[in-house]
Design an enzyme around this catalytic site. Structure first.
Site, PDB file in Angstrom:
ATOM      1  N   ASP A 427      28.090  27.284  28.164  1.00  0.00           N
ATOM      2  CA  ASP A 427      28.748  28.253  27.294  1.00  0.00           C
ATOM      3  C   ASP A 427      29.909  27.532  26.607  1.00  0.00           C
ATOM      4  O   ASP A 427      30.288  26.423  27.003  1.00  0.00           O
ATOM      5  CB  ASP A 427      29.254  29.419  28.164  1.00  0.00           C
ATOM      6  CG  ASP A 427      30.041  30.434  27.361  1.00  0.00           C
ATOM      7  OD1 ASP A 427      29.628  30.731  26.229  1.00  0.00           O
ATOM      8  OD2 ASP A 427      31.066  30.915  27.859  1.00  0.00           O
ATOM      9  N   LYS A 428      30.478  28.137  25.570  1.00  0.00           N
ATOM     10  CA  LYS A 428      31.585  27.496  24.865  1.00  0.00           C
ATOM     11  C   LYS A 428      32.930  28.123  25.228  1.00  0.00           C
ATOM     12  O   LYS A 428      33.746  27.517  25.912  1.00  0.00           O
ATOM     13  CB  LYS A 428      31.376  27.566  23.347  1.00  0.00           C
ATOM     14  CG  LYS A 428      32.497  26.880  22.557  1.00  0.00           C
ATOM     15  CD  LYS A 428      32.415  27.197  21.091  1.00  0.00           C
ATOM     16  CE  LYS A 428      32.942  28.579  20.765  1.00  0.00           C
ATOM     17  NZ  LYS A 428      34.393  28.726  20.982  1.00  0.00           N
TER      18      LYS A 428
END
Length: 1195
Positions: A427-428
């Protein structure tokens, strides 16, 4: 609330225009009541008859693997699906029959111990999950009881239809229909970090008809009926209607508050529970906790199948030979093998029924040879894994002091998988970043300002060995100025004496700088909050970068301090008088940002009556909007933007234009008409009108904001890339944001070719405007297929070159790429790229991509995330790593391992992962070696004894071999052994590939250990039998019987397998010495203690050591010679391999032992193969830049 009215005016009136009324297509609304849209909710009547017959689920949420009812059957299934455990269960049952060559108790007790210990471990781990569930389910919220009275109840007691009151900073306990809020127009601000990972606040607004329900007492007689879609996983969609006072009102996602979202900047809201518990959208996006097993454990089952084949083959051969010998046993009416006492047996040795005797012998032999299969293997591995997780949890280098959070391995099943990860899916927001952005540089009028150094630049400087910040993209020497001494300001890391402290007025283009700062201070939708005591201004913004812009303007001297529905007020420095003055700008229009426009503008009227359009946006759009006379600084600005991007910064172009009254009047009429439209293409109309005014702009400059990464992210990604691990980013953010983060963390670099797959072409936009769904779907699929095919062709044409490619795909395209007929082609393209970024991905898409990579490549995948939107991805991956950050506990609760920062992944994989993989692999190989050594001596002895089914050893010698005399040193090796130290694991990341390629647990290595076991068994058996066969055993002239031969062989086996362990260990500690020599000592103590018991208990072992073995010199001599002989083959093989064919870890061991660890030339020679031209990270970025410079100089 004091000042509540004023605050409502300031917040809600500003945003009312952006909310509008719900507008749904007629065909969408008509679906209600049909399949998939059958839910009916009776608001404020959860206990009514109509609600009761529908039997909707409660609000209780469970993430555990077991329940009280399923623990025993499910955990027993988990244990007995392991083929070895099932086999021992069968042989344990057979041990109660007369066929058994040993007592039933000695066979069944080890199995009970093994299964029981493992089930206890599983139970403890699931109990921890249960405790977390209890904490969530027992959170409290106010719910309407009766007669307008609200009282607290726990989340799990909520029912569909309940009216709840959620107060500021509280989490929504279920999916709610927003009825009203503390604001007059019923809006509220929602933080959805736990759902989509985004930190910006979302605006929700209730229907106007319920907006006046501000008091608890208003709900005394409130009744409404909601008809809507059934539970589903679509986070951003909702179709429904509400019947209130006999009138139908359409509902949209604007009125829905999702579970685990957080109420912000709003005192309270009232809502009706629409979906509860596992029906909520966040839970629909998660899956049941899977029973994960490591690839090594699965392969171990196949090895045991192989050993079963050997076992049954040995039993079959022995039974055939036994049957032949039994049939020929009679000679002149007398038995040749009289010592077997066939007359005392019923059928086992009856020459007249030899075939049946052979079949019975086969069953006996199968039970006898079970010692080929290591019964303590599984429980030993379980113990080792638990101890390994303790070391992971206690690692001070993975402890995040700021949040007081250590690493936490929530399950121990997957330790060795940490050493075999091929692809990381990350995920970012909140995982790579820490949700903090800083204004760090800018370019104004063709001049670059700002001396801040990004983490990417620091990393590259360290690699080059130059001083950090000595030379940056601005070419300005880092002379310390007065601003450096100030305390750090969140969102602002800009340092430049030419701009700060009002010095900008002395610049040659001060007028351009003045306009540039105006755009920063005015072109936004942020809300100022003034502290009543300190009078300091803080800001609530829809995005962190927007907050960074207004903070930067404030720090430079343009302070935005007040906003009303129609105006913006700022304090600014007057360049003529040099004084700080207050300016009021009338806010005429806000042209909002969206992913297709890629820009935002505001139209304001200043105090002089001028109408100004202030705009900021992506360079890909803004440069095309410039007027011919507005491009004066275009070349310099483009150069600066490229350099900023290379430094990992997010850039926006700032421009403006002055509008005349007629032009604005014409625009405003069209814009107002579009805003008031209630048709399905309302947003398209607004965009078209905005397009007409946002042209002929005059360029002012560019901003550069650092999307603040978590500490150490670029370094971590670089190390992981050097280790050969592929990294994918799956984010819900828009494409531009994801690309910028890709540059910031060195997943992308200048010169890397980008394959971008999206559906933003003019043709697609025209189809979407037409609204033909079938045509849109068909064209979209064809477009995605074409783009994927073109990307594959591009990769094929560049095969053999050093070019690196990055694949970037948006959520719409990804939906088609993941379809069954296209996903394999998409995977081929993705795996051929150095990095992959999936933008606008839903939680379900994240999970599907993870599943595709896991199943399509057959390699180990690791998913890492921090929000509830990552749960499906974490559970789908082979290993799920949760970031215990600021986004709640959903990801952590569903993960296998929790860490506080992304950078700890480097140590978790490269150090602990490598160690655990090597330890478990070596453990299993050694287990098979020691059991084959032991079990094959039983076969050889039985063959020597005419396949009579007699074991060479006493019953309890058989039972305790795997428990006390050989297993404890293996456990110590699995916990403490290190082939190389942690420092060398990090210094030579390529070492990690031993796990990815499974070198240490290949069939070749496994079979070589098995062969070593067979050789050891042969040496022990034949040396012992030949040494003791003919001559007297002691001074009394006694010859060796079964007890003496068995005791001597058993002693040789115990010594040989333990000394073999000593040769195998790379890192000796006091623990290893204690357990190896201690195991041998325990064996002799057992010989003495067991032999001292009465003959009815000790049977053949009665005083065998005291009276027979210990006094005989031949016993000690045979033991010495045989043990040395068994170790020679392994020692010779290891010496030759280390000298002439060293493995990678052995090369590193040579470096350490020869004192060459500080020789950079030799270390680089060993490490050079770790770099690949198509990898990512700042090492690859620096190498690519160096190669480019060499290429230029050579021309």
């Amino acid at each position: 609330m004091p000042g509540g009215g004023k605050r409502r005016l300031r917040f809600s009136k500003l945003y009312s225009f952006s909310c509008g009324k719900a507008s749904l297509k007629d065909d969408d609304h008509s679906q209600i009541g049909g399949p998939g849209f059958s839910r009916v909710v009776f608001c404020n009547e959860p206990g009514g008859f109509d609600a009761g017959i529908r039997k909707y689920g409660g609000n209780y949420v469970r993430t555990t693997k077991y329940t009280l009812a399923t623990f025993l059957p499910k955990s027993l299934f988990e244990q007995f699906r392991r083929v070895a455990n099932f086999f021992f269960l069968v042989t344990g049952i057979l041990a109660f029959t007369p066929l058994a060559p040993y007592t039933a108790v000695s066979a069944i007790i080890p199995l009970i111990v093994v299964i029981g210990a493992t089930m206890v471990k599983e139970g403890i781990e699931d109990w921890r999950r249960k405790q977390q569930d209890i904490e969530v389910n027992n959170r409290k919220v106010k719910v309407h009881q009766r007669d307008g009275v609200f009282d607290y109840t726990v989340w799990k007691n909520l029912r569909v239809g309940d009216i709840v009151k959620v107060e500021k900073d509280g989490f929504f306990p279920a999916d709610l229909l927003l009825l009203s809020s503390s604001y007059d127009d019923a809006i509220c601000y929602v933080e959805t970090m736990n759902l989509d990972g985004e930190t910006n606040l979302k605006l929700k607004q209730a229907l106007e008809v319920t907006s006046q329900l501000h008091e608890d007492s208003n709900f005394r007689d409130f009744k409404a009926t909601v008809k809507c879609e059934d539970p589903n996983a679509h986070l951003y969609a909702f179709i429904g209607s509400m019947e209130f006072e006999e009138i139908q009102y359409p509902l949209s996602p604007q009125q829905i508050l999702l579970r685990d979202s957080k109420l912000r900047n709003t005192d309270y809201i009232y809502g009706a529970v629409i979906f509860g518990g596992h029906d909520t959208k966040v839970m629909q996006n998660s899956t049941d906790p899977p029973s994960k097993r490591s690839k090594i454990e699965k392969k171990m089952d196949r090895i045991i199948y192989f050993l079963f084949c050997i076992l049954f083959l040995m039993a079959f051969v022995g039974s055939v030979l036994f049957g032949i010998a039994t049939e020929d046993d009679l000679e002149n009416g007398r038995s040749k093998r009289w010592y077997l006492r066939p007359d005392d047996s019923t059928i086992f040795f009856d020459p007249k029924r030899a075939p049946i005797a052979a079949i019975f012998h086969f069953l006996t032999a199968v039970m006898l040879y079970t010692y080929l299969i290591p019964i303590s293997l599984y429980v030993s591995i379980e113990i080792v894994k638990v101890l390994q997780t303790i070391f992971i949890n206690q690692d001070i280098n993975m402890y995040y002091e700021e949040a007081d959070k250590p690493a936490h391995a929530r399950t121990s099943n997957l330790n060795e998988e940490l050493g075999q990860v091929d692809t990381i899916l990350s995920d970012k927001t909140g995982t790579l970043t820490c949700n903090s952005m800083e204004f760090i540089k800018c370019s104004v009028a063709g001049t670059a300002y700002g001396r801040g150094v990004t983490e990417v630049e620091r990393s590259m400087d360290r690699r080059k060995g130059s001083a950090v910040g000595k030379e940056n993209v601005n070419g300005v020497n880092p002379i310390k100025d007065a601003t450096d001494s100030k305390s750090p300001i969140k969102g602002f890391n800009f340092k430049d004496e030419r701009i700060m402290n009002g010095n900008w007025v002395n610049e040659s283009h001060a007028d351009v700088i003045h306009k540039f700062l105006h755009v920063l201070a005015i072109c936004h939708t942020a809300i100022p909050e003034v502290d009543e005591d300190t009078r300091k201004v803080s800001y609530e913004a829809e995005s962190p970068d927007e907050a960074a812009f207004v903070i930067a303007a404030r720090e430079i001297g343009f302070e935005f301090f007040n906003r009303t529905q129609t105006s913006i007020s700022i304090y600014e420095l007057d360049p003529e008088s040099g004084k700080r003055v207050e300016r009021l700008y009338k806010l005429l229009n806000v042209l909002e940002f969206n992913s297709s426009r890629k820009r935002m503008s505001v139209i304001v009227r200043n105090e002089e009556g001028q109408i100004l359009l202030l705009s900021k946006g992506a360079d890909s759009v803004m440069f095309g909007k410039l007027a011919k006379n507005g491009r004066e600084f275009e070349e310099e600005t483009r150069e600066h933007v490229n350099k900023y991007a290379d430094a990992g910064l997010r850039t926006l172009i700032l421009a403006y234009r002055e509008l005349d009254e007629e032009e604005y009047k014409e625009f405003n009429e069209k814009f107002t008409e579009a805003k008031n439209s209630v048709s399905a293409d309302r947003e398209t109309l607004i965009d078209e009108v905005s397009e007409t005014i946002e042209g002929d702009l005059i360029l002012l400059g560019a901003t550069a904001v650092e999307d603040k990464l978590q500490n150490g992210v670029p370094n971590c990604i670089d190390k992981l890339a050097q280790a050969g691990i592929k990294i994918w980013v799956l984010t819900g953010d828009k494409m531009e944001t994801a690309i910028n983060i890709g540059f910031a963390c060195s997943l992308l670099r200048q010169g890397m070719k980008q394959i971008i797959i999206n559906l933003e072409s003019p043709q697609m936009q025209a189809l979407e405007k037409a609204g033909d769904k079938s045509a849109i779907i068909k064209a979209s699929k064809e477009s995605v297929v074409r783009q994927i095919t073109e990307g594959k062709d591009l990769l094929t044409s560049s095969r053999g070159s050093s070019e690196a490619y990055a694949l970037i795909i948006d959520g719409k395209s990804l939906a088609y790429a993941l379809e069954d007929d296209m996903k394999n082609t998409f995977l081929e393209l993705a795996t051929g790229c150095a990095s992959v970024i999936c933008c606008r991905s839903s939680p379900k898409q994240k999970a599907l991509v993870t599943r595709l990579v896991k199943s399509g490549t057959g390699k180990t995948t690791l998913a890492i995330g921090d929000g509830a939107n990552d749960v499906g991805m974490l559970q789908e991956a082979d290993i799920g790593v949760g970031i215990s950050g600021v986004e709640g506990m959903q990801a952590v609760m569903s993960s296998d391992i929790a860490i506080a920062q992304f950078r700890f992944l480097e140590r978790l994989l490269l150090v602990h992962g490598h160690w655990c993989y090597r330890r478990i692999s070596s453990m299993i190989c050694y287990f098979f070696y020691k059991n084959i050594t032991f079990g094959f001596t039983l076969f050889l002895y039985e063959a020597y004894a005419s396949f009579s089914g007699q074991p060479a050893y006493n019953d309890w010698f058989l039972a305790l071999y795997n428990v006390f005399f050989s297993s404890i040193p293996v456990v110590a090796m699995g916990v403490f052994d290190q082939d190389v130290s942690a420092r060398y694991c990090l210094k030579f990341p390529l070492l990690y590939q031993e796990g990815v390629q499974n070198i240490l647990f290949s069939w070749r290595r496994i079979l070589s250990w098995m062969l070593n076991g067979f050789c050891s068994a042969i040496i022990i058996f034949f040396f012992c039998t030949k040494a003791l066969e003919l001559q007297a055993f002691n001074n009394d002239g006694q010859t060796a019987g079964r007890d003496i031969l068995g005791g001597t062989m058993y002693t040789c086996v115990v010594w040989a397998v333990n000394l073999q362990m000593a040769l195998t260990i790379s890192y000796f500690t006091l623990v290893q010495h204690v357990v190896i020599w201690g195991s041998i000592a325990v064996y002799y103590i057992f010989l003495l203690a067991y032999g001292a018991m009465s003959p009815s208990i000790s049977t053949t072992a009665y005083k065998v050591f005291i009276e027979n073995l210990a006094p005989a010199a031949s016993y000690w001599l045979v033991t010495l010679v045989v043990v040395i002989a068994t170790l020679i083959p392994y020692f010779s093989y290891s010496a030759v391999q280390m000298r002439f064919f060293p493995m990678y870890h052995e090369m590193i061991q040579w470096i350490r032992h020869n004192g060459q660890s500080n020789d950079p030339e030799y270390c680089n020679t060993v490490r050079q193969s770790s770099f690949r031209s198509t990898t990512v990270g700042f090492t690859a970025r620096l190498a690519a830049r160096t190669n480019c410079q060499k290429h230029k100089s050579s021309r």
